[in-house]
Design a protein around this motif. Structure first.
Motif, short mmCIF file in Angstrom:
data_model
loop_
_atom_site.label_atom_id
_atom_site.label_comp_id
_atom_site.label_asym_id
_atom_site.label_seq_id
_atom_site.Cartn_x
_atom_site.Cartn_y
_atom_site.Cartn_z
N PRO A 100 0.82 -1.22 0.00
CA PRO A 100 0.00 0.00 0.00
C PRO A 100 0.86 1.27 0.00
N VAL A 101 0.45 2.23 -0.81
CA VAL A 101 1.17 3.50 -0.92
C VAL A 101 0.18 4.65 -0.76
N ILE A 102 0.55 5.61 0.05
CA ILE A 102 -0.22 6.85 0.18
C ILE A 102 0.66 7.99 -0.31
N TRP A 103 0.15 8.80 -1.21
CA TRP A 103 0.94 9.88 -1.84
C TRP A 103 0.27 11.21 -1.50
N ILE A 104 1.00 12.13 -0.88
CA ILE A 104 0.42 13.43 -0.56
C ILE A 104 1.18 14.56 -1.27
N GLU A 105 0.43 15.61 -1.59
CA GLU A 105 0.97 16.79 -2.28
C GLU A 105 1.00 17.96 -1.31
N LEU A 106 2.12 18.63 -1.22
CA LEU A 106 2.22 19.79 -0.34
C LEU A 106 2.61 21.02 -1.16
N GLU A 135 -3.28 3.88 -2.61
CA GLU A 135 -4.51 4.04 -1.84
C GLU A 135 -5.01 5.47 -1.82
N PHE A 136 -4.11 6.43 -2.01
CA PHE A 136 -4.52 7.83 -1.96
C PHE A 136 -3.52 8.68 -2.74
N HIS A 137 -4.01 9.46 -3.67
CA HIS A 137 -3.20 10.44 -4.40
C HIS A 137 -4.17 11.53 -4.83
N GLU A 138 -4.24 12.61 -4.04
CA GLU A 138 -5.32 13.57 -4.23
C GLU A 138 -5.28 14.28 -5.57
N THR A 139 -4.11 14.30 -6.25
CA THR A 139 -4.01 14.98 -7.53
C THR A 139 -4.69 14.19 -8.65
N ILE A 140 -4.67 12.89 -8.55
CA ILE A 140 -5.18 12.08 -9.67
C ILE A 140 -6.43 11.28 -9.32
N MET A 141 -6.84 11.26 -8.06
CA MET A 141 -7.99 10.46 -7.68
C MET A 141 -9.30 11.20 -8.02
N ALA A 142 -10.36 10.44 -8.16
CA ALA A 142 -11.66 11.03 -8.52
C ALA A 142 -12.30 11.72 -7.33
N ALA A 148 -12.59 12.55 -0.23
CA ALA A 148 -11.15 12.29 -0.27
C ALA A 148 -10.59 12.15 1.14
N ASP A 149 -11.05 13.01 2.05
CA ASP A 149 -10.60 12.92 3.44
C ASP A 149 -10.93 11.55 4.03
N ALA A 150 -12.16 11.08 3.76
CA ALA A 150 -12.59 9.79 4.29
C ALA A 150 -11.77 8.65 3.71
N GLN A 151 -11.43 8.76 2.42
CA GLN A 151 -10.62 7.71 1.79
C GLN A 151 -9.23 7.65 2.39
N LEU A 152 -8.68 8.83 2.68
CA LEU A 152 -7.36 8.88 3.29
C LEU A 152 -7.38 8.26 4.69
N GLU A 153 -8.37 8.63 5.47
CA GLU A 153 -8.45 8.10 6.84
C GLU A 153 -8.64 6.59 6.83
N ASP A 154 -9.44 6.08 5.89
CA ASP A 154 -9.63 4.64 5.79
C ASP A 154 -8.32 3.93 5.47
N ALA A 155 -7.55 4.52 4.53
CA ALA A 155 -6.28 3.90 4.14
C ALA A 155 -5.29 3.89 5.30
N VAL A 156 -5.21 5.00 6.02
CA VAL A 156 -4.28 5.08 7.14
C VAL A 156 -4.65 4.07 8.22
N GLU A 157 -5.92 3.97 8.51
CA GLU A 157 -6.37 3.05 9.56
C GLU A 157 -6.19 1.58 9.15
N HIS A 158 -6.55 1.27 7.89
CA HIS A 158 -6.50 -0.11 7.43
C HIS A 158 -5.07 -0.62 7.26
N PHE A 159 -4.16 0.26 6.83
CA PHE A 159 -2.78 -0.17 6.57
C PHE A 159 -1.80 0.43 7.57
N LYS A 160 -2.26 0.63 8.76
CA LYS A 160 -1.45 1.24 9.81
C LYS A 160 -0.13 0.50 10.00
N GLY A 161 0.96 1.23 9.89
CA GLY A 161 2.29 0.64 10.08
C GLY A 161 2.81 -0.11 8.87
N LYS A 162 2.04 -0.18 7.77
CA LYS A 162 2.45 -0.98 6.61
C LYS A 162 2.66 -0.15 5.35
#
Length: 415
Positions: A100-106, A135-142, A148-162
Motif C-alpha cells: 500500500p502506498v499513500i501519496w500526498i501533495e504539499l 490508496e490515496f493520491h489527491e491529484t489524480i484520484m476522482a 477524499a478525506d474519508a478515503q485517506l483516513e480509511d487507508a491510514v487506519e486499514h494499513f497502519k504501520g504498513k
C-alpha cells in the motif's frame, strides 16, 4: 553568494557518511538472497490489494516477457545487486500490488506526478506504478473534499504501520504553517505530514522540494519552507531528489523495499546510493571534451555545435550526484546536458541558490582547504567542493592558455 548559503554549503558538504560499496562479498549476497526469497514467498501468500497483473499491463503496452526480463536485469544492476537476483526482482515487480502506498501533495508544482503521468510511451518503470496499490493520491484520484478525506483516513487506519508514505512538495513552517493548509479542517501541511508519517512504515520524499525544500525554500524563503527530513524524526526517510525525480529511481526504492523489507543503503543526505552515489560529471557524454579542454564559450558557437563541455556555460555536473546521465528522462530519450543545457544541480540541497545560474562554480568564491576531484559525495566534504572548483578553474584556464582549440572567424585551429 549570500553568507548563509555559503554556511549551508559548508554544512552539507562536511557531513560524514560511508563510501559507495558495490561489492559486499559472496556471503553477504547469499544471505540476502535467501532472506529475499523468504520475504517474497511470504508476500505471495498475502492477498493482492489490487487485481492487476504486471505482465498483463506491460503486454498491453507492447512489452513482451523477454523485454520485461531485460528490464529486470537492468534494474538488478541499477540496485547494485548481482545477476542472480534478476528473477527475484521480476517476482518483486509482480508482487508490488501487495504494497500500500499513500501519496500526498504539499508545497510544489506537482511536477513529479506529472513526470509519471505524462509519459507518451511508458517504460516498465512507469507501468510499475499501475500495479502499486496507490490508496490515496489527491491529484489524480476522482474523490474530492470530504470523500477524499474519508478515503485517506480509511487507508491510514486499514494499513497502519504498513504503508509507504510518498511526499511531494516542501513544508511551509512560517506563521505556524498557515501558508499551506489542507482539507475542510484547515490542517496545516506540517500537521498533515506529521500525522500521516506517524503510522507509515517509511517516508519517501520525492523531488527537490520534498527532500531539501527546493524552490520554495530559495532565498528569502518567505514561507519558511523545509524538506521532510527536517521535520520527520524516528522514522526511515528516503530522499529521491531532482526536479522532477526520475520514475526509475522511485521504482528502485519501492522494489528494494518489496525485495528486502528495508530501505536501500543511503548517503549522508538520505539519498539511495544506487541512484546518487556518483557524480554526473563522471558519466557525462561530454566528459571527453572536458578532459581535452574543449568548452562551449557562448551559446551558438562552434563548441555548442559540436557538443563540447558546458562547464564554462555554468554546468554543475561536477558538483552534482545523480544517475540522470545514465537513465535519462522522457522514456530514456534524453537529459538536460544531452540537449545542450548545463546541469543546474537540482538533486543537491539549496540548488536554486547555489547552482541555478549560468556561470562556473569558480565564480562563487567558496574557499576550503583540501579535497580531490574524483571522490564520491560522502568523501566529498567541503574540501572537494573547493578543490573541484579550483581544479576545474585551473583546468579551464590552463586549457585556454595552451590554446587547446580556438575559433576565429569560423575556423578552428589546433594548438
Amino acid at each position: 553568494m549570500a553568507y548563509d548559503s555559503q554556511e549551508m554549503v559548508k554544512k552539507v558538504f562536511n557531513q560524514n557518511s560511508a563510501r559507495v560499496d558495490t561489492n559486499k562479498g559472496e556471503e553477504f549476497y547469499n544471505n540476502l538472497f535467501e532472506k529475499t526469497k523468504a520475504r517474497l514467498s511470504k508476500l505471495r501468500k498475502q492477498p493482492a490489494l489490487k487485481d492487476i497483473d504486471i505482465i498483463d499491463i506491460v503486454e498491453s503496452e507492447g512489452v513482451n516477457r523477454r523485454d520485461f526480463m531485460k528490464w529486470a536485469s537492468a534494474t538488478t544492476a541499477t540496485l547494485m545487486l548481482p545477476p542472480m537476483f534478476t528473477p527475484l526482482v521480476a517476482e518483486a515487480a509482480e508482487l508490488m500490488n501487495r504494497l500500500p502506498v499513500i501519496w500526498i501533495e504539499l508545497q510544489d508544482c506537482a511536477g513529479n506526478s506529472e513526470a509519471l503521468l505524462r509519459s507518451s510511451t511508458p517504460t516498465v518503470d512507469d507501468l510499475i506504478f499501475d500495479v502499486l496499490s496507490l490508496e490515496f493520491h489527491e491529484t489524480i484520484m476522482a474523490a474530492a473534499g470530504h470523500q477524499a478525506d474519508a478515503q485517506l483516513e480509511d487507508a491510514v487506519e486499514h494499513f497502519k504501520g504498513k504503508y509507504l508514505l510518498f511526499v511531494e512538495g516542501a513544508i511551509p513552517t512560517a506563521m505556524n504553517g498557515q501558508y499551506g493548509t489542507i482539507g475542510a479542517s484547515g490542517e496545516t501541511f506540517q500537521e498533515h505530514l506529521m500525522r500521516l508519517s506517524k503510522d507509515a512504515a517509511a517516508v519517501v520524499a520525492v523531488g527537490s522540494c520534498a527532500t531539501f525544500g527546493g524552490i520554495p525554500a530559495a532565498a528569502p524563503n518567505p514561507t519558511g519552507a523545509v524538506g521532510v527530513m527536517d521535520l520527520v524524526k524516528g522514522k526511515p526517510v528516503i530522499n529521491i531528489p531532482a526536479c522532477p525525480a526520475n520514475p526509475a529511481n522511485m521504482v528502485g526504492v519501492v522494489l528494494h523495499y518489496v525485495l528486502t523489507g528495508q530501505v536501500p543503503e543511503l548517503d549522508s543526505l538520505l539519498r539511495p546510493k544506487f541512484a546518487f552515489g556518483y557524480r554526473i560529471h563522471d558519466n557525462c557524454e561530454r566528459r571527453a571534451h572536458f578532459d581535452a579542454g574543449e568548452y562551449v564559450e557562448e551559446w551558438g558557437d562552434e563548441g555548442a555545435k559540436n557538443n563540447w563541455c558546458l562547464y564554462k556555460m555554468g554546468c554543475k555536473g561536477p558538483m552534482t550526484f545523480n544517475n540522470c546521465s545514465i537513465i535519462r528522462y522522457n522514456d530514456g530519450a534524453n537529459w538536460p546536458i544531452g540537449v545542450g543545457r548545463g546541469c543546474i544541480g537540482c538533486s543537491e540541497p539549496d540548488f536554486w541558490d547555489k547552482y541555478a545560474y549560468e556561470r562556473p562554480m569558480a565564480d562563487a568564491h567558496i574557499k576550503a582547504p583540501t579535497g580531490g576531484v574524483e571522490k564520491t559525495v560522502d568523501e566529498f566534504g567541503l574540501g572537494l567542493l573547493t578543490a573541484t572548483t579550483i581544479g576545474i578553474g585551473v583546468h579551464a584556464i590552463a586549457s585556454a592558455v595552451v590554446g587547446k582549440r580556438s575559433v576565429n572567424n569560423g575556423e578552428s585551429e589546433e594548438a
